[in-house]
Write a protein that holds these residues in place. Structure first.
Motif, PDB file in Angstrom:
ATOM      1  N   PRO A  20       0.829  -1.218   0.000  1.00  0.00           N
ATOM      2  CA  PRO A  20       0.000   0.000   0.000  1.00  0.00           C
ATOM      3  C   PRO A  20       0.853   1.254   0.000  1.00  0.00           C
ATOM      4  O   PRO A  20       1.904   1.302   0.637  1.00  0.00           O
ATOM      5  N   PRO A  34      -8.665  -1.634   5.574  1.00  0.00           N
ATOM      6  CA  PRO A  34      -7.879  -0.547   6.180  1.00  0.00           C
ATOM      7  C   PRO A  34      -7.765  -0.663   7.682  1.00  0.00           C
ATOM      8  O   PRO A  34      -6.777  -0.218   8.268  1.00  0.00           O
ATOM      9  N   THR A  90      -0.277  -4.732   4.783  1.00  0.00           N
ATOM     10  CA  THR A  90      -1.696  -4.980   4.604  1.00  0.00           C
ATOM     11  C   THR A  90      -2.121  -6.217   5.377  1.00  0.00           C
ATOM     12  O   THR A  90      -1.319  -6.931   5.979  1.00  0.00           O
ATOM     13  N   TRP A 103       4.128  -5.834   2.804  1.00  0.00           N
ATOM     14  CA  TRP A 103       4.688  -4.640   3.440  1.00  0.00           C
ATOM     15  C   TRP A 103       5.303  -3.713   2.406  1.00  0.00           C
ATOM     16  O   TRP A 103       5.959  -4.160   1.456  1.00  0.00           O
ATOM     17  N   ARG A 147      -2.126   5.427  13.786  1.00  0.00           N
ATOM     18  CA  ARG A 147      -1.639   6.208  12.655  1.00  0.00           C
ATOM     19  C   ARG A 147      -1.063   7.549  13.094  1.00  0.00           C
ATOM     20  O   ARG A 147      -1.144   8.541  12.363  1.00  0.00           O
ATOM     21  N   ALA A 181      -1.989   4.769   5.243  1.00  0.00           N
ATOM     22  CA  ALA A 181      -1.716   3.857   4.135  1.00  0.00           C
ATOM     23  C   ALA A 181      -2.961   3.831   3.266  1.00  0.00           C
ATOM     24  O   ALA A 181      -4.071   3.595   3.755  1.00  0.00           O
ATOM     25  N   ASN A 190      -7.146  -3.222   9.288  1.00  0.00           N
ATOM     26  CA  ASN A 190      -6.133  -4.219   9.620  1.00  0.00           C
ATOM     27  C   ASN A 190      -4.748  -3.865   9.094  1.00  0.00           C
ATOM     28  O   ASN A 190      -3.850  -4.708   9.118  1.00  0.00           O
ATOM     29  N   VAL A 191      -4.581  -2.657   8.604  1.00  0.00           N
ATOM     30  CA  VAL A 191      -3.245  -2.222   8.194  1.00  0.00           C
ATOM     31  C   VAL A 191      -2.396  -2.000   9.442  1.00  0.00           C
ATOM     32  O   VAL A 191      -2.836  -1.393  10.417  1.00  0.00           O
ATOM     33  N   HIS A 192      -1.190  -2.529   9.408  1.00  0.00           N
ATOM     34  CA  HIS A 192      -0.254  -2.371  10.517  1.00  0.00           C
ATOM     35  C   HIS A 192       0.875  -1.437  10.100  1.00  0.00           C
ATOM     36  O   HIS A 192       1.323  -1.463   8.947  1.00  0.00           O
ATOM     37  N   THR A 212      -4.857   2.025   1.329  1.00  0.00           N
ATOM     38  CA  THR A 212      -5.404   0.742   0.906  1.00  0.00           C
ATOM     39  C   THR A 212      -6.796   0.622   1.494  1.00  0.00           C
ATOM     40  O   THR A 212      -7.038   1.057   2.624  1.00  0.00           O
ATOM     41  N   ALA A 267       4.138   0.373   6.076  1.00  0.00           N
ATOM     42  CA  ALA A 267       2.836  -0.212   6.357  1.00  0.00           C
ATOM     43  C   ALA A 267       2.742  -1.591   5.740  1.00  0.00           C
ATOM     44  O   ALA A 267       3.367  -1.881   4.711  1.00  0.00           O
TER      45      ALA A 267
END
Length: 1011
Positions: free
Chosen positions: A638, A700, A743, A748, A723, A694, A702-704, A696, A741
């Motif tokens: 992302p 979203p 997904t 990554w 964030r 990020a 669950n984006v780390h 995506t 980031a």
């Protein structure tokens, strides 16, 4: 906004109908189980729940036009932009939105104005430029960049460069509603009434005329056109070839197509005015659940998510469903499921919390406890064996087995310890482990025999059982006992967690030999190769209440907890267990259009992996059915954006800050978009914050993220889904903030994004200030030292001058005493002698004149001592020792006492202050006087020794001695001796015993007396 791109050719048409649609999630005519809708509404920041337009810009942001204004969306946060500061814009309502091929953002405002944003400029087109004061429905674009505006009354307007041309409804266009769509070659197609064709140089060329009005159209990706009428879906090659591909399903209300959209996979979406959203693919059509039945706009992002704007239900994201919830709507007899298993025929069996047993059938679920052949009792747990049998544990009725018919396999007579069964664990076709509900026992039924294992007294309910890779059976209890059965041996493997044994809810064994333990509130435990490790939310685990665990066979463990379902990779879990990694948990629920799914616990078996790969987790709302193969596998990482840098809550840099729709309260902050900003932050700040995102949209939530501040952080900081990063009071220096980031699929963006900056030092922290301060300090020290030295020197000079003056005065006094007073006393003595001779007295007794003469001579001697003490020429150690020695010889000779001297030779010629010299001599004189007067001695020793620390002297006699420890009345001389030595910092020690003489020891230190 510099770079922008379209999300595809949006179908836009003139609509005069606005339906007062309902708010159900799914249209009542059908159910779409294959697609999940995630809905954003005003409670999550959407400006208004009526969404008119959508578009994705080149940098990845999703732009949303609503009845409450314009917003930019990153998948989590909405950033609103107000256009009311622009001249000619009446309010915040944005009726239409379009992103053209050149990156321009077109906005159709309420009451007719059109706003065009290009780069850093914005232009408003209105009545002065020739546009009508009408409601705008949408935009379309030709290949040369010409933009068409569609109005609600059927009018059109065209903007080509600086030229604007209106197309009234009766001027050059066929009658009926108008739809416009651009194909992949940039050609603009129109549909109006029953006709459709191409738009060329502002002219409408009719290519075909059908038998019913065209409601909407869209360009097909493979070429041609999709067309929708009130009764059917058509495809045309753009000429006279027209093919019917679908007739709308029968419905109590007519289908009113408003929008068509072909997605990346070839599916055709149909947005209606009052019937919701449908999808056609592969000859099949179905309705897809949305939050509102009126669909106002459709768009697709680069990840393949379909977005739908509704007329009151907010913003909907549609994507293939990865998790389903099977509940009473799908035929379950009761929502809350206790245990689940799958038999050899691929059918699910469940027990519910209210004691029902149900089996999945071809047409739905069947309640087996309601069948006539059910043996009776409440079903508690169910497990399947490899031979096709199904085992059911009941409450107070023992154990049953189904294999074509019911058999009560175990009861009291067969050795069952408890007719109430809590859990089951099937090991093979002829081996099953049974956990009693009311007694602390487990039993193994194998080949017709029962073996009982007594558990520790007071053991509470057995909630979990599993078999590891070695064939050992593991048991977990509500009071935290972890037991292991190897062969016929029961071992206690309980592990204390923070000094206690927390309740165990779930057990699961993986092929690598590990046993995973789910705790109530204490996270996840792992037993592997005799070692125990534990993970919690502090290491990234989704939550600390783990009720269900199941592996998907693709390297992931899935968990059911109090807050719902989440998963993590075994690689992450094992790395975190060894302290070398972090768990990137992925949660599911709301993002799938589902509520939170709290998992159940209390009996085994629990979650199961089906033969087709699907996972089934029992929850309090039904069965959570997971499709691991449908998990998002994004093509690329992302995009990561640093959106804002703030110092003490004040923005100092902003992403795309030169975008003209920003309404900055002060100066425009520097732009972070090009990545070239290198800020200089002021000293004395309280905190520095970095906001990032990020872009995506697949998952979203669950984006780390992980970030690092080079120059401050020693390692990457795992931020999870947070964030924002905050740093308090950074010291002066150069820094670079970096963020990356990952997904939900574990992809990554290693490059990430970053900003460089410097924190300026205070004046006193600059190198030149420190250098100047150091030099000034050095000069100051030198000046102070010089001043102090000169002051001390002047003080010493004054002292020396005073001492010199004093010595001159002492010398004068000594000379005057010696020459004047001494001479007078000597004259008195001589006169007395003459007088005595003149009288001629020969009496044996001394006469007055003789006494006067003797007294005068004695005064002369005392006067000599005073002169010696006062004369500064005698202020030396040698003078003092020599004078004391000479005095002792003369004084003791007159007393008839032998005197022995032990004096240093040569005597050091070092100065000795007059008061020290005088007091030392007086102590020696007093000691000699006491010897002559009291001791009756015949011999006296006077010793002197010069040491580094001072002068030591001893006066010793062989007289009668005395008791030195006793208090002697009238012994003022001894006290005076000690006091005189104390006055000069020295010591006087007197040692004597009756009959053994006396010794007086003196010590005078040099340092105290400045020698």
């Amino acid at each position: 906004m510099r770079a922008a791109g379209t999300m595809g050719a949006l179908l836009l048409w003139v609509a005069t109908l606005r339906a007062d649609a309902g708010r159900e999630l799914v249209p009542p005519e059908s159910h779409g189980p294959d697609w999940a809708a995630r809905v954003w509404q005003t409670d999550e920041g959407l400006p208004d729940n009526t969404v008119y337009g959508l578009g994705q810009s080149a940098d990845g942001y999703l732009w949303v036009a609503t009845h409450g204004g314009l917003a930019r969306f990153d998948g989590v946060r909405f950033q609103e932009f107000s256009l009311t500061h622009l001249s000619g814009v009446p309010n915040r309502v944005v009726r239409a939105l379009y992103l053209d091929r050149g990156g321009r953002l077109w906005l159709g405002m309420d009451r007719g104005p059109v706003v065009c944003v290009e780069g850093g400029t914005v232009r408003v087109y209105g009545a002065q430029e020739g546009l009508p004061d009408l409601r705008i429905e949408g935009f379309a674009e030709e290949s040369d960049g010409t933009v068409w505006i569609l109005y609600a009354n059927g009018e059109l307007a065209r903007i080509r460069g600086p030229q604007i041309r209106r197309y009234p409804t009766a001027a050059g266009t066929p009658g009926g509603r108008v739809g416009l769509s651009s194909d992949r070659e940039g050609r603009l197609w129109f549909a109006r009434g029953r006709q459709w064709g191409l738009v060329r140089d502002g002219r409408f060329e009719v290519r075909h005329e059908g038998d019913e009005p065209i409601a909407c159209l869209a360009a097909a990706r493979a070429g041609g056109l999709w067309l929708a009428t009130a009764t059917r879906l058509l495809w045309s090659d753009g000429t006279n070839t027209v093919r019917e591909v679908l007739r709308w399903p029968d419905s109590s209300r007519p289908v009113q197509p408003r929008l068509l959209w072909e997605d990346q996979t070839g599916g055709v979406w149909v947005g209606t005015a009052a019937h919701g959203l449908g999808r056609f693919e592969g000859g099949r059509f179905g309705w897809v659940p949305t939050s509102h039945r009126e669909i106002l706009c459709l768009a697709e992002d680069r990840e393949g998510n379909l977005w739908a704007g509704t007329g009151g239900g907010g913003l909907n994201r549609l994507r293939p469903r990865r998790i389903e919830l099977w509940s009473t709507a799908q035929g379950l007899p009761f929502e809350s499921v206790r245990t689940v298993c799958e038999d050899t025929n691929g059918r699910l069996w469940i027990t519910t919390m209210n004691g029902q047993l149900a089996r999945e059938g071809s047409t739905g679920w069947e309640d087996w406890t309601a069948r006539a052949d059910w043996p009776g009792g409440a079903a508690v747990c169910v497990a399947a064996d490899p031979s096709g049998g199904v085992w059911v544990g009941t409450r107070e009725r023992g154990l049953y087995r189904w294999n074509g018919s019911w058999i009560r396999l175990l009861g009291r007579r067969e050795g069952l310890a408890d007719l109430s069964i809590r859990s089951l664990c099937v090991v093979g076709p002829e081996e099953v482990w049974i956990a009693a509900a009311t007694r602390p026992v487990i039993q193994r039924w194998k080949e017709g025999k029962c073996l009982t294992f007594e558990l520790p007294a007071g053991t509470r309910s057995i909630r979990a059982m599993t078999v590891d890779a070695a064939g050992d059976v593991w048991v977990g209890t509500a009071d935290g006992l972890l037991l292991r059965v190897t062969g016929d041996t029961l071992r206690n493997e309980t592990v204390l967690v923070d000094g206690r044994t927390p309740s165990i809810r779930a057990l699961h064994a993986t092929p690598d030999g590990a046993v995973w333990v789910g705790y109530a509130g204490y996270g996840l435990g792992r037993w592997w190769s005799g070692r125990w490790m534990r993970l919690t939310s502090a290491q990234g685990l989704g939550e600390d209440y783990i009720s269900q665990i199941v592996a998907d066979g693709e390297g992931r463990l899935w968990f059911g907890g109090n807050r719902g379902v989440f998963q993590a990779t075994l690689a992450d879990l094992n790395a975190a267990a060894h302290g070398t990694g972090y768990v990137h948990s992925i949660s599911y629920g709301r993002g799938e259009g589902l509520p939170a799914l709290p998992a159940t616990y209390d009996s085994a078996p629990g979650a199961v992996r089906r033969g087709d790969g699907r996972l089934v987790i029992p929850t309090r709302l039904g069965l959570a059915v997971i499709h691991p193969g449908a998990l998002a596998s994004e093509a690329g990482p992302p995009p990561v954006v640093v959106e804002r840098v703030a110092v003490d809550d004040q923005t100092v840099a902003l992403y795309d800050s030169r975008f003209p729709l920003w309404n900055h309260p002060g100066p425009v902050p520097p732009d972070l978009r090009d990545g070239r900003w290198e800020g200089r932050l002021p000293p004395g700040h309280r905190k520095v914050e970095f906001e990032f995102t990020a872009l995506t949209y697949a998952a979203p939530e669950n984006v780390h993220f992980r970030y690092r501040l080079d120059g401050f952080d020693e390692a990457w900081v795992e931020a999870g889904a947070r964030r924002v990063a905050s740093y308090p009071r950074l010291p002066p220096g150069r820094y670079r903030f970096r963020v990356m980031a990952g997904t939900a699929a574990g992809v990554w963006n290693e490059a990430g994004a970053g900003v460089s900056f410097a924190v300026q030092p205070f004046l006193w922290q600059t190198w030149w200030f420190r250098l100047s301060a150091g030099a000034a300090f050095t000069l100051g020290v030198v000046a102070v030292v010089r001043w102090v030295s000169f002051r001390r020197l002047r003080h010493r000079l004054r002292l020396l001058e005073q001492q010199a003056a004093l010595q001159r005065e002492r010398a004068r006094i000594a000379k005057d005493i010696h020459d004047d007073v001494g001479a007078c006393l000597t004259q008195i003595a001589l006169l007395c002698d003459l007088a005595q001779q003149g009288t001629g007295a020969c009496s044996a007794a001394p006469g007055p004149w003789e006494k006067i003469a003797a007294t005068a001579r004695q005064a002369v001697k005392s006067l000599d001592e005073i002169v010696w003490a006062v004369n500064p020429r005698n202020d030396t150690l040698a003078q003092m020792i020599d004078y004391a020695g000479q005095f002792a010889l003369d004084y003791l000779r007159l007393a008839g006492i032998r005197c022995r001297l032990d004096l240093p030779e040569p005597t050091p010629d070092q100065p000795m202050p007059s008061d020290v010299r005088h007091n030392c001599f007086l102590v020696v004189k007093e000691a000699l006087h006491n010897i002559v007067k009291h001791a009756g001695a015949t011999e006296v020793w006077l010793r002197a020794r010069v040491e580094d620390g001072g002068l030591r002297m001893e006066i010793e006699d062989n007289g009668t001695g005395f008791d030195a420890a006793a208090r002697v009345p009238g012994a003022d001389g001894l006290r005076n001796m000690r006091q005189r030595m104390a006055d000069v910092g020295g010591k006087c020690v007197i040692e004597s015993h009756p009959g053994s003489g006396t010794r007086v020891r003196l010590f005078v230190p040099w340092q105290r007396n400045g020698v």
